[in-house]
Design a protein around this motif. Structure first.
Motif, short mmCIF file in Angstrom:
data_model
loop_
_atom_site.label_atom_id
_atom_site.label_comp_id
_atom_site.label_asym_id
_atom_site.label_seq_id
_atom_site.Cartn_x
_atom_site.Cartn_y
_atom_site.Cartn_z
N SER A 46 -14.94 3.40 -4.84
CA SER A 46 -14.89 2.08 -4.20
C SER A 46 -15.58 2.02 -2.85
O SER A 46 -16.20 1.02 -2.52
CB SER A 46 -13.43 1.65 -4.01
OG SER A 46 -12.79 1.61 -5.24
N GLY A 47 -15.48 3.11 -2.08
CA GLY A 47 -16.04 3.08 -0.74
C GLY A 47 -17.52 3.43 -0.71
O GLY A 47 -18.17 3.36 0.35
N TYR A 48 -18.07 3.80 -1.86
CA TYR A 48 -19.42 4.35 -1.86
C TYR A 48 -20.49 3.33 -1.50
O TYR A 48 -21.49 3.68 -0.87
CB TYR A 48 -19.73 5.00 -3.22
CG TYR A 48 -20.95 5.87 -3.12
CD1 TYR A 48 -20.90 7.02 -2.35
CD2 TYR A 48 -22.14 5.52 -3.71
CE1 TYR A 48 -22.02 7.80 -2.18
CE2 TYR A 48 -23.26 6.30 -3.56
CZ TYR A 48 -23.20 7.44 -2.79
OH TYR A 48 -24.31 8.20 -2.62
N GLY A 49 -20.28 2.07 -1.88
CA GLY A 49 -21.23 1.02 -1.54
C GLY A 49 -21.42 0.91 -0.04
O GLY A 49 -22.55 0.75 0.45
N GLN A 50 -20.33 1.06 0.70
CA GLN A 50 -20.42 0.99 2.16
C GLN A 50 -21.15 2.18 2.74
O GLN A 50 -21.87 2.07 3.73
CB GLN A 50 -19.01 0.89 2.75
CG GLN A 50 -18.46 -0.52 2.59
CD GLN A 50 -16.95 -0.58 2.64
OE1 GLN A 50 -16.27 0.39 2.30
NE2 GLN A 50 -16.44 -1.72 3.05
N ALA A 54 -24.62 1.92 4.88
CA ALA A 54 -24.86 2.53 6.19
C ALA A 54 -26.14 3.36 6.15
O ALA A 54 -26.92 3.35 7.10
CB ALA A 54 -23.66 3.39 6.58
N ALA A 55 -26.38 4.06 5.03
CA ALA A 55 -27.56 4.90 4.91
C ALA A 55 -28.84 4.07 4.82
O ALA A 55 -29.88 4.46 5.34
CB ALA A 55 -27.43 5.81 3.69
N PHE A 56 -28.75 2.92 4.16
CA PHE A 56 -29.93 2.08 3.92
C PHE A 56 -30.14 1.03 5.01
O PHE A 56 -31.13 0.31 4.98
CB PHE A 56 -29.82 1.36 2.57
CG PHE A 56 -30.28 2.17 1.39
CD1 PHE A 56 -31.35 1.75 0.63
CD2 PHE A 56 -29.66 3.36 1.06
CE1 PHE A 56 -31.78 2.49 -0.46
CE2 PHE A 56 -30.09 4.11 -0.02
CZ PHE A 56 -31.15 3.68 -0.79
N PRO A 60 -30.27 -4.28 2.44
CA PRO A 60 -29.01 -4.53 1.73
C PRO A 60 -28.90 -3.71 0.44
O PRO A 60 -29.92 -3.29 -0.10
CB PRO A 60 -29.07 -6.03 1.42
CG PRO A 60 -30.53 -6.30 1.29
CD PRO A 60 -31.23 -5.38 2.26
N ILE A 61 -27.69 -3.47 0.02
CA ILE A 61 -27.44 -2.78 -1.25
C ILE A 61 -27.11 -3.84 -2.30
O ILE A 61 -26.13 -4.55 -2.18
CB ILE A 61 -26.24 -1.81 -1.12
CG1 ILE A 61 -26.49 -0.77 -0.04
CG2 ILE A 61 -25.92 -1.15 -2.45
CD1 ILE A 61 -27.61 0.18 -0.34
N ASN A 62 -27.95 -3.95 -3.28
CA ASN A 62 -27.73 -4.96 -4.32
C ASN A 62 -27.47 -4.29 -5.67
O ASN A 62 -28.12 -3.30 -5.99
CB ASN A 62 -28.94 -5.87 -4.47
CG ASN A 62 -29.22 -6.64 -3.19
OD1 ASN A 62 -28.30 -7.15 -2.55
ND2 ASN A 62 -30.48 -6.68 -2.80
N ASP A 63 -26.56 -4.85 -6.42
CA ASP A 63 -26.32 -4.42 -7.80
C ASP A 63 -26.04 -2.93 -7.93
O ASP A 63 -26.47 -2.30 -8.89
CB ASP A 63 -27.54 -4.77 -8.69
CG ASP A 63 -27.82 -6.27 -8.67
OD1 ASP A 63 -26.84 -7.04 -8.60
OD2 ASP A 63 -29.01 -6.65 -8.69
N LEU A 64 -25.34 -2.36 -6.96
CA LEU A 64 -24.94 -0.95 -7.12
C LEU A 64 -23.84 -0.86 -8.17
O LEU A 64 -23.91 -0.04 -9.07
CB LEU A 64 -24.46 -0.39 -5.78
CG LEU A 64 -23.83 1.00 -5.82
CD1 LEU A 64 -24.85 2.05 -6.22
CD2 LEU A 64 -23.22 1.36 -4.47
N LYS A 210 -16.03 13.42 3.75
CA LYS A 210 -17.25 12.72 4.13
C LYS A 210 -16.92 11.24 4.31
O LYS A 210 -16.52 10.57 3.36
CB LYS A 210 -18.31 12.87 3.04
CG LYS A 210 -19.13 14.14 3.16
CD LYS A 210 -20.35 14.05 2.27
CE LYS A 210 -21.17 15.31 2.29
NZ LYS A 210 -21.89 15.51 3.55
N THR A 211 -17.09 10.76 5.51
CA THR A 211 -16.72 9.37 5.75
C THR A 211 -17.89 8.61 6.37
O THR A 211 -18.84 9.20 6.86
CB THR A 211 -15.53 9.27 6.74
OG1 THR A 211 -15.87 10.00 7.92
CG2 THR A 211 -14.26 9.83 6.13
#
Ligand SMILES: *[C@@H]1O[C@H](CO)[C@@H](O)[C@H](O)[C@H]1NC(C)=O
Ligand SMILES: *[C@@H]1O[C@H](CO)[C@@H](O)[C@H](O)[C@H]1NC(C)=O
Ligand SMILES: *[C@@H]1O[C@H](CO)[C@@H](O)[C@H](O)[C@H]1NC(C)=O
Ligand SMILES: *[C@@H]1O[C@H](CO)[C@@H](O)[C@H](O)[C@H]1NC(C)=O
Length: 256
Positions: A46-50, A54-56, A60-64, A210-211
């Motif tokens: 669940s937290g991976y999109g965030q 942050a990395a990108f 924006p992160i779309n359709d992950l 890893k946070t």
């Protein structure tokens, strides 16, 4: 009479152990209520999109993620919130109840990294490789070998449990000798199998540290935890190990 009581007690214990092991084996083979609830390990993405956001940043992160529970898994159709791993397959869930499972295979390997990578789009999987490099979560070689070995140990342990139960029903001193030997062997196999899984999950859980910092709070990017299947395996080991005592006593005291 005392011998009968002993063997009855031993049979109940090995029966309970066998029942628990059957539950362990059906875990995650499909998404109906009971198999769905039983997994050796769980991975919460669940937290991976965030983390990716942050990395990108600032892109924006779309359709992950996909919210389509029936989308096929392993074909980059979108990441799911929860991944649960059983002995024969793994399932990916978009919410608590809706998801889809991989095909079942004997000695299915515990490969959480491969499972999540195969669901996300190519550009995200490259970033994920960099983010997770060096963690046990990413170490599919290690996890694959260990989980395969653990599977065969648990399978053989389950077979010993079933045979101990059935031979224990035969009222002969020699049969009780076989039952107690099978109970000893079976508990040893289950002990090693459960221990391998426990170590694998403990090492994989290191990824929980890893946070990604969002405002004031640090959000774990991936949350790995042990599932009920592992506890059931330990419980089956305990039942079978305790049954050794009454099986051995029956061996000495039964005069049938
Ligand atoms: C997954 O983690 C999120 C927080 O990152 C939490 O809100 C959610 O309840 C977790 N899901 C499960 C099934 O544990
Ligand atoms: C969900 O995925 C299935 C299987 O790929 C597809 O048939 C269905 O149309 C999808 N549903 C939506 C709402 O996209
Ligand atoms: C889970 O998702 C499925 C399909 O998207 C939906 O039908 C169901 O109501 C959802 N369940 C919960 C508890 O959100
Ligand atoms: C899963 O099994 C189905 C039916 O046997 C097959 O068509 C499909 O290719 C298999 N998928 C994978 C990933 O092996």
């Amino acid at each position: 009479m005392r011998g009968e009581l002993c063997v009855g007690f031993a049979s109940v214990l090995s029966f309970v152990a066998l029942l628990l092991l059957i539950f362990v084996h059906v875990g995650q083979i499909n998404t109906s209520t009971v198999p769905r609830g039983i997994a050796m390990a769980k991975v919460n993405m669940s937290g991976y999109g965030q983390a990716l956001a942050a990395a990108f940043n600032p892109d924006p992160i779309n359709d992950l993620y996909t919210s389509n529970a029936s989308a096929p898994i392993g074909v980059q159709a979108g990441l799911r919130q929860i991944y649960e791993f059983g002995l024969y397959s793994h399932c990916a869930y978009v919410n608590k109840t809706a998801g889809r499972c991989s095909n079942t295979t004997v000695a299915n390997k515990f490969l959480p990294y491969d499972a999540v990578i195969s669901d996300m789009a190519m550009n995200y999987s490259q970033a994920t490789d960099i983010i997770l490099k060096g963690t046990t979560f990413h170490n599919s070689g290690y996890l694959g070998t260990q989980s395969k070995a653990a599977y065969y140990l648990i399978l053989l342990g389950s077979i010993c449990t079933a045979l101990a139960l059935f031979t224990g029903v035969i009222k002969r001193t020699v049969a009780f000798f076989i039952s107690s030997s099978l109970a000893v062997l079976g508990s040893f196999l289950l002990l090693v199998g459960a221990a391998l899984w426990t170590v694998m999950i403990k090492k994989t859980e290191a990824v929980n540290d890893k946070t990604v910092t969002l405002g004031q709070s640090a959000i774990p990017i991936i949350m790995v935890s042990a599932g009920p299947g592992l506890f059931l395996t330990w419980a089956a080991f305990a039942c079978l190990a305790v049954s050794i005592v009454p099986y051995m006593l029956s061996c000495c005291t039964f005069r049938g």
